[in-house]
Write a protein that holds these residues in place. Structure first.
Motif, short mmCIF file in Angstrom:
data_model
loop_
_atom_site.label_atom_id
_atom_site.label_comp_id
_atom_site.label_asym_id
_atom_site.label_seq_id
_atom_site.Cartn_x
_atom_site.Cartn_y
_atom_site.Cartn_z
N ARG A 1 9.63 0.33 -3.70
CA ARG A 1 8.32 -0.30 -3.54
C ARG A 1 8.42 -1.76 -3.96
N ASP A 2 7.60 -2.56 -3.33
CA ASP A 2 7.46 -3.97 -3.68
C ASP A 2 5.99 -4.18 -4.00
N ASN A 3 5.66 -4.18 -5.26
CA ASN A 3 4.25 -4.27 -5.65
C ASN A 3 3.65 -5.63 -5.28
N ALA A 4 4.47 -6.66 -5.21
CA ALA A 4 3.95 -7.97 -4.82
C ALA A 4 3.53 -7.99 -3.35
N LYS A 5 4.15 -7.12 -2.57
CA LYS A 5 3.83 -7.06 -1.13
C LYS A 5 2.97 -5.85 -0.80
N ASN A 6 2.57 -5.08 -1.80
CA ASN A 6 1.77 -3.87 -1.55
C ASN A 6 2.44 -2.96 -0.52
#
Length: 126
Positions: A72-77
């Motif tokens: 997952r990339d939380n900055a990119k949702n």
């Protein structure tokens, strides 16, 4: 409310790879447990992999083990599912799911997920 949109499905030959993406709306994506499920024709929806907001991963004990990874990339949702060494039996609609719960390890149970995407078709030809 969270909206999920999967992409990246398609037709691939056996032995190939695919990366599925799931883009989520909302500002609290990092707090959600995310997971991938799949449903083959005539079969129940089954858990593939889950990942917590802190990156803890629950793996399926079934046939995708060792061939699929979740990130997952939380900055990119966005949450991803990388699948390698694909087999015809991987053919299914793949769904992204989000849960407001934050257990120590992501759950493999469908009913613990609150939001679902519309699914993306993956077809593996032999």
């Amino acid at each position: 409310q969270v909206q999920l949109a999967e992409s990246g499905g398609g037709l691939v030959q056996a032995g190939g790879s695919l990366r599925l993406s799931c883009a989520a709306s909302g500002r609290t994506f990092g707090s959600y447990t995310m997971a991938w499920f799949r449903q083959a024709p005539g079969k129940d929806r089954e858990f593939v992999l889950g990942i917590s907001g802190l990156g803890r991963i629950t793996e399926s004990t079934d046939s995708v083990k060792g061939r699929a990874t979740i990130s997952r990339d939380n900055a990119k949702n966005t949450v991803y599912l990388q699948m390698n060494s694909l087999k015809p039996e991987d053919t299914a609609v793949y769904y992204c799911a989000a849960s407001r719960r934050n257990p120590p390890w992501p759950s493999a149970k469908l009913y613990e997920y609150d939001y679902w995407g519309q699914g993306t078709q993956v077809t593996v030809s032999s």
